[in-house]
Write a protein that holds these residues in place. Sequence first.
Motif, PDB file in Angstrom:
ATOM      1  N   GLY A 298      -7.800  -0.113  -6.182  1.00 15.69           N
ATOM      2  CA  GLY A 298      -7.387   1.269  -6.362  1.00 15.69           C
ATOM      3  C   GLY A 298      -7.396   1.677  -7.813  1.00 15.69           C
ATOM      4  O   GLY A 298      -8.004   1.022  -8.659  1.00 15.69           O
TER       5      GLY A 298
ATOM      6  N   THR B  57      -3.748   5.466  -6.050  1.00 14.89           N
ATOM      7  CA  THR B  57      -4.538   5.423  -4.827  1.00 14.89           C
ATOM      8  C   THR B  57      -4.916   3.968  -4.632  1.00 14.89           C
ATOM      9  O   THR B  57      -5.399   3.316  -5.565  1.00 14.89           O
ATOM     10  CB  THR B  57      -5.796   6.295  -4.946  1.00 14.89           C
ATOM     11  OG1 THR B  57      -5.385   7.669  -5.042  1.00 14.89           O
ATOM     12  CG2 THR B  57      -6.711   6.127  -3.748  1.00 14.89           C
TER      13      THR B  57
ATOM     14  N   ILE C  53      -6.481   1.044  -1.608  1.00 13.78           N
ATOM     15  CA  ILE C  53      -7.075   0.808  -0.280  1.00 13.78           C
ATOM     16  C   ILE C  53      -7.194  -0.685  -0.029  1.00 13.78           C
ATOM     17  O   ILE C  53      -7.253  -1.488  -0.960  1.00 13.78           O
ATOM     18  CB  ILE C  53      -8.469   1.466  -0.143  1.00 13.78           C
ATOM     19  CG1 ILE C  53      -9.444   0.873  -1.166  1.00 13.78           C
ATOM     20  CG2 ILE C  53      -8.378   2.968  -0.271  1.00 13.78           C
ATOM     21  CD1 ILE C  53     -10.892   1.165  -0.883  1.00 13.78           C
TER      22      ILE C  53
ATOM     23  N   ARG D 165       0.833  -1.216   0.000  1.00  9.62           N
ATOM     24  CA  ARG D 165       0.000   0.000   0.000  1.00  9.62           C
ATOM     25  C   ARG D 165       0.861   1.257   0.000  1.00  9.62           C
ATOM     26  O   ARG D 165       0.584   2.215  -0.730  1.00  9.62           O
ATOM     27  CB  ARG D 165      -0.956  -0.013   1.190  1.00  9.62           C
ATOM     28  CG  ARG D 165      -2.073  -1.019   0.994  1.00  9.62           C
ATOM     29  CD  ARG D 165      -2.976  -1.226   2.187  1.00  9.62           C
ATOM     30  NE  ARG D 165      -3.309  -0.016   2.893  1.00  9.62           N
ATOM     31  CZ  ARG D 165      -3.536   0.039   4.193  1.00  9.62           C
ATOM     32  NH1 ARG D 165      -3.466  -1.044   4.939  1.00  9.62           N
ATOM     33  NH2 ARG D 165      -3.853   1.167   4.783  1.00  9.62           N
TER      34      ARG D 165
END
Length: 104
Positions: free
Chosen positions: A51, A21, A23, A12
């Motif tokens: 993401g 991005t 998650i 991450r």
Amino acid sequence: MTTEHDIQNDIRVAVSRAGCTIIRTNTGRVMTKDKRMFDAGPPKGWPDLTGFRHSDGKLILIEVKNERGRLRDDQKRFAEFISQYPVLYGVARSVEDALKIVEG
């Protein structure tokens, strides 16, 4: 042996630094007030990390496994299903694996 949780956290951070991005895809099971069980989150087999890449908006889906981890049948079915779409999907056992996935 490194835990999948630790690998996931390292991925991450690295993927975020690489212009994405990302998650953790949370799942769980809860009991409602009227005593029914409710499965929260995406369907079974959905990858651990979800993401998108900032440069082009491509969807990123990463299944995280440690060095001995194996895909469950539902995860294998998901991998087969998602392969027909233009998304960035793969199984990562390390940060390096994950970066290769997001680089496409």
